[in-house]
Design an enzyme around this catalytic site. Structure first.
Site, PDB file in Angstrom:
ATOM      1  N   LYS A   1       2.313  -3.197   6.020  1.00 54.83           N
ATOM      2  CA  LYS A   1       2.325  -2.981   5.113  1.00 54.83           C
ATOM      3  C   LYS A   1       4.316  -1.809   4.638  1.00 54.83           C
ATOM      4  CE  LYS A   1      -1.385  -3.841   3.420  1.00 54.83           C
ATOM      5  NZ  LYS A   1      -1.712  -5.259   2.333  1.00 54.83           N
TER       6      LYS A   1
ATOM      7  N   TYR B   1      -1.359  -1.042  10.624  1.00 54.23           N
ATOM      8  CA  TYR B   1      -1.259  -0.488   9.488  1.00 54.23           C
ATOM      9  C   TYR B   1      -0.145  -0.258   8.453  1.00 54.23           C
ATOM     10  CZ  TYR B   1      -3.797  -1.264   3.875  1.00 54.23           C
ATOM     11  OH  TYR B   1      -4.515  -1.371   2.959  1.00 54.23           O
TER      12      TYR B   1
ATOM     13  N   SER C   1       0.848  -1.428   0.294  1.00 56.76           N
ATOM     14  CA  SER C   1       0.177   0.417   0.407  1.00 56.76           C
ATOM     15  C   SER C   1       1.205   1.355   0.006  1.00 56.76           C
ATOM     16  CB  SER C   1      -1.089   0.519   1.638  1.00 56.76           C
ATOM     17  OG  SER C   1      -1.649   1.168   1.733  1.00 56.76           O
TER      18      SER C   1
END
Length: 262
Positions: free
Chosen positions: A161, A157, A144
């Site tokens: 990632k 997160y 991402s």
């Protein structure tokens, strides 16, 4: 360039909906037999059935990508049904936004287990099957823009990632001798159920003030001037799954419309 993946067998995790579902359909439309793995078994089977209804070869299976035995079962089901495994997409993932000072150990662990540990397990189990087959293979990871730039409400997160990027590089080096390439692509803001849920979550914790505000704020920084659709992503996914990318490995392709420049 139709049928770029004709005759191959591909697994896409997290393909019960959203981007994974779009990737699975694109692979099937270009000749691959596709296994849809998702934590939501009903969604996995529904995606597979929609592909079969259109004349494609597909199977759906429930799997938690953070559980090795369940991932191994996906590999076994794939080989039992289609005879081999050529392409593995580590696409399953989720986010649960929290303000940085509110992040809990539970929040951290749950996000890291799916988004990072799940990629490690999926890569290992897919590679073992590919090595046993003695032919080249392709592993494609969904990272991402958040893996390239931290966001205050996405700390776990973003960390997960970023770990996917490192895992991509490590795996590519480890598996090169077996003729397995490992690459990743990094979407930005994509109009999928995941982002709809993120928008709701960010509003709930006070990070945005209006419904739809999160997507609007992120879109303001995109050079292309709009958020992505699933169709904007699948071309790169197909490229990474096909022989067109045989000389590419250990790379991360940004597909964020020019939001994060690295």
């Amino acid at each position: 360039m139709a049928n770029r993946v004709s005759g191959t067998v591909a697994v896409v995790t997290g393909a019960g909906s959203g981007m994974g579902r779009g990737i699975a359909r694109a692979l099937a439309s270009e000749g691959a037999s596709v296994v849809i793995a998702d934590l939501n078994g009903e969604a996995a089977e529904a995606t597979a059935q929609s592909l079969r209804d259109d004349g494609f070869a597909a199977a759906g299976v429930r799997a938690d990508v953070s559980k090795r035995d369940e991932v191994r079962s996906v590999v076994e089901r794939t080989v039992a049904e289609f005879g081999r495994l050529d392409v593995w997409f580590n696409n399953a993932g989720f986010n649960a936004p929290m303000k940085f000072l509110d992040v809990t150990e539970e929040n951290w662990r749950s996000i890291m287990e799916v988004n990072a540990l799940g990629v490690l397990i999926g890569t290992q189990e897919a590679a073992r099957q590919m090595i046993a087959q003695g032919v080249c293979g392709k592993i494609v990871n969904t990272t991402s823009m958040a893996g390239r730039q931290g966001f205050p409400a996405f700390a776990p997160y973003s960390a997960a990632k970023a770990a996917v990027i490192s895992l991509t590089q490590s795996a590519a080096k480890a598996l090169a001798e077996h003729d397995i390439t490992v690459n990743a692509f990094a979407p930005g803001v994509v109009d999928t159920p995941l982002w709809v849920k993120l928008d709701e979550d960010l509003l709930a914790i006070g990070e945005t003030k209006t419904a739809g505000g999160a997507m609007d704020e992120f879109a303001a920084g995109i050079i292309r001037g709009r958020t992505a659709t699933v169709d904007d992503i699948v071309g790169t996914a197909l490229y990474l799954a096909s022989s067109d990318s045989d000389y590419l490995t250990a790379q991360v392709i940004m597909i964020d419309g020019g939001m994060v420049l690295v």
